[in-house]
Design an enzyme around this catalytic site. Structure first.
Site, mmCIF file in Angstrom:
data_model
loop_
_atom_site.group_PDB
_atom_site.id
_atom_site.type_symbol
_atom_site.label_atom_id
_atom_site.label_comp_id
_atom_site.label_asym_id
_atom_site.label_seq_id
_atom_site.Cartn_x
_atom_site.Cartn_y
_atom_site.Cartn_z
ATOM 1 N N HIS A 25 10.510 -19.436 63.016
ATOM 2 C CA HIS A 25 11.952 -19.363 63.300
ATOM 3 C C HIS A 25 12.439 -20.746 63.710
ATOM 4 O O HIS A 25 12.469 -21.092 64.885
ATOM 5 C CB HIS A 25 12.189 -18.331 64.419
ATOM 6 C CG HIS A 25 13.631 -18.047 64.693
ATOM 7 N ND1 HIS A 25 14.050 -16.891 65.329
ATOM 8 C CD2 HIS A 25 14.766 -18.763 64.443
ATOM 9 C CE1 HIS A 25 15.366 -16.911 65.461
ATOM 10 N NE2 HIS A 25 15.830 -18.040 64.936
ATOM 11 N N GLU A 208 19.767 -10.802 69.332
ATOM 12 C CA GLU A 208 19.758 -12.052 70.117
ATOM 13 C C GLU A 208 20.813 -11.855 71.209
ATOM 14 O O GLU A 208 20.507 -11.822 72.391
ATOM 15 C CB GLU A 208 20.099 -13.247 69.220
ATOM 16 C CG GLU A 208 20.202 -14.578 69.969
ATOM 17 C CD GLU A 208 20.620 -15.750 69.067
ATOM 18 O OE1 GLU A 208 21.089 -15.502 67.934
ATOM 19 O OE2 GLU A 208 20.489 -16.913 69.529
ATOM 20 N N ASP A 286 13.646 -22.356 67.127
ATOM 21 C CA ASP A 286 15.024 -22.056 66.723
ATOM 22 C C ASP A 286 15.790 -23.307 66.272
ATOM 23 O O ASP A 286 15.882 -23.562 65.077
ATOM 24 C CB ASP A 286 15.769 -21.324 67.844
ATOM 25 C CG ASP A 286 16.884 -20.411 67.342
ATOM 26 O OD1 ASP A 286 17.005 -20.236 66.122
ATOM 27 O OD2 ASP A 286 17.618 -19.856 68.181
ATOM 28 N N ASP A 287 16.348 -24.056 67.211
ATOM 29 C CA ASP A 287 17.106 -25.284 66.891
ATOM 30 C C ASP A 287 16.660 -26.370 67.865
ATOM 31 O O ASP A 287 17.364 -26.693 68.827
ATOM 32 C CB ASP A 287 18.606 -25.011 67.042
ATOM 33 C CG ASP A 287 19.070 -23.916 66.104
ATOM 34 O OD1 ASP A 287 19.284 -24.205 64.922
ATOM 35 O OD2 ASP A 287 19.180 -22.763 66.557
HETATM 36 N N1 HPA Z 1 21.315 -17.603 66.072
HETATM 37 C C1 HPA Z 1 22.134 -17.366 65.040
HETATM 38 N N2 HPA Z 1 22.402 -18.278 64.123
HETATM 39 C C2 HPA Z 1 21.839 -19.472 64.212
HETATM 40 C C3 HPA Z 1 20.989 -19.779 65.245
HETATM 41 C C4 HPA Z 1 20.697 -18.788 66.217
HETATM 42 O O1 HPA Z 1 19.962 -18.968 67.185
HETATM 43 N N3 HPA Z 1 20.606 -21.061 65.043
HETATM 44 C C5 HPA Z 1 21.203 -21.490 63.932
HETATM 45 N N4 HPA Z 1 21.958 -20.536 63.415
HETATM 46 ZN ZN ZN Z 2 17.774 -18.600 64.879
#
Ligand code: HPA
Ligand code: ZN
Length: 350
Positions: A25, A208, A286-287
């Protein structure tokens, strides 16, 4: 599962760093560091609404998912040419290799780019070339997963899939990301069915910020194989049983959850609870450029905050291979390497 010996707390970070792991992810656009954003802006003559790297970093004070997404899409606006996509992915692969990530499945958001006039081919070719080089030069095995932006329509997602299908040999699946609340999985029933008919793997962000109902519909309407995030499942005991029974993987992202105020205090994160309930939980970044850390930062900080142990570290790494879309032979190879790593670590304990 083999017996994992206890590891002293002060040695745990070393084990977490050196164990082989898979990352499942990671939004590749979320790996764009401010320095690279500015370098690409200059290279491409793109104007940014921030005066400097420091000013951009200072804006990374998020209150929820949407407050992050607004800045994340602005950052991605510097990506224009195939080489830009290559450079972004290559920078991630170098960090992944340093963190002993042996396999990565990268999300990319084509609509963020095609909407600005960047051809689909440019995006996919740049990212795919970096994946090929990562394997050859860094030993990091990598695959791509195309994500649909859920704040846009299903028609737009269908057009995106049609545009990407000529390059189907360069990505292994589809996912669903962007603003979750108000955009339930069932909005994308047709496009996921079409992707499945083309033999693609299916995953979706769910739970989330959104409710457990979104996890149910991702599973039962979209028929996804993994849930991205999924931490809100904890509020639905029947769903928890379903996820445990079917070993549906959850790709959990602790530092992301902390930065987006899902769990403002990392010590309150429910990852250990999910793991103890028998779910196939994994740790991911994630990012990473926006949330303060790559894979090993996520592991080390989460273990320090929650007090998880070596047995749980082994389970999380094992789950990452169990949950990955690799061949059974490849999976068994990495599970063996993981075992060797843990056995070797115990032998050299002092
Ligand atoms: N959630 C939803 N969309 C996203 C995310 C996330 O954590 N990161 C990049 N796009
Ligand atoms: Zn994500």
């Amino acid at each position: 599962m083999f017996k994992v010996h206890a590891v002293a707390a002060h040695r745990l970070p070393q084990l977490l760093r050196q164990m082989p792991k898979a990352e499942l992810h990671i939004h590749i656009e979320g790996s764009l560091e401010p320095e690279l954003i500015f370098a690409l802006a200059q290279r491409n003559g793109v104007a940014l609404p921030y005066a400097s790297v420091e000013a951009l970093r200072a804006a990374y004070a998020f209150t929820n998912l949407q407050s992050f997404l607004d800045i994340y899409y602005a950052g991605a606006s510097v990506l224009l040419h195939e080489q830009d996509f290559y450079d972004m992915a290559w920078a991630y692969f170098e960090r992944a290799a340093a963190d002993h990530v042996v396999h990565a499945e990268l999300f990319f958001d084509p609509q963020t780019h095609t909407e600005r006039g960047v051809p689909m081919e440019t995006v996919i070719h740049g990212l795919h070339r970096a994946c090929v080089d990562a394997k050859a030069q860094l030993g990091v095995d990598a695959q791509l997963i195309l994500c649909f932006l859920r704040h846009l329509s299903e028609e737009a997602a269908l057009l995106t899939l049609q545009e990407a299908l000529p390059f189907k040999d360069k990505f292994i699946g589809v996912g669903l990301d962007s603003s979750e609340v108000g955009h339930p999985p069932e909005k994308f029933t047709q496009v996921f069915a079409l992707a499945k008919a083309h033999g693609l793997h299916l995953v979706a962000h769910a739970g989330e910020e959104g409710p457990p109902a979104y996890i149910w519909s991702a599973l039962d309407v979209l028929h996804v194989e993994r849930i991205d995030h999924g931490v809100q499942a904890i509020h639905d005991p029947v769903l928890m049983q379903r996820l445990a029974k079917d070993r549906v993987p959850l790709t959990v992202c602790p530092l992301s959850n902390q930065k987006l105020c899902v769990f403002p205090n990392l010590a309150d994160h429910n990852i250990a609870q999910l793991l103890d309930a028998g779910l196939c939980v994994t740790i991911n970044s994630d990012d990473p450029a926006y949330f303060g850390g790559y894979m090993n930062d996520n592991f080390v900080q989460t273990f320090a905050a929650t007090g998880m142990n070596a047995q749980q570290a082994y389970a999380l790494a094992r789950n990452s291979f169990e949950a990955s879309f690799v061949s059974e032979t490849q999976r068994q190879h990495w599970l063996h390497e993981l075992k060797v790593c843990f056995e070797g670590f115990v032998e050299h304990d002092d």
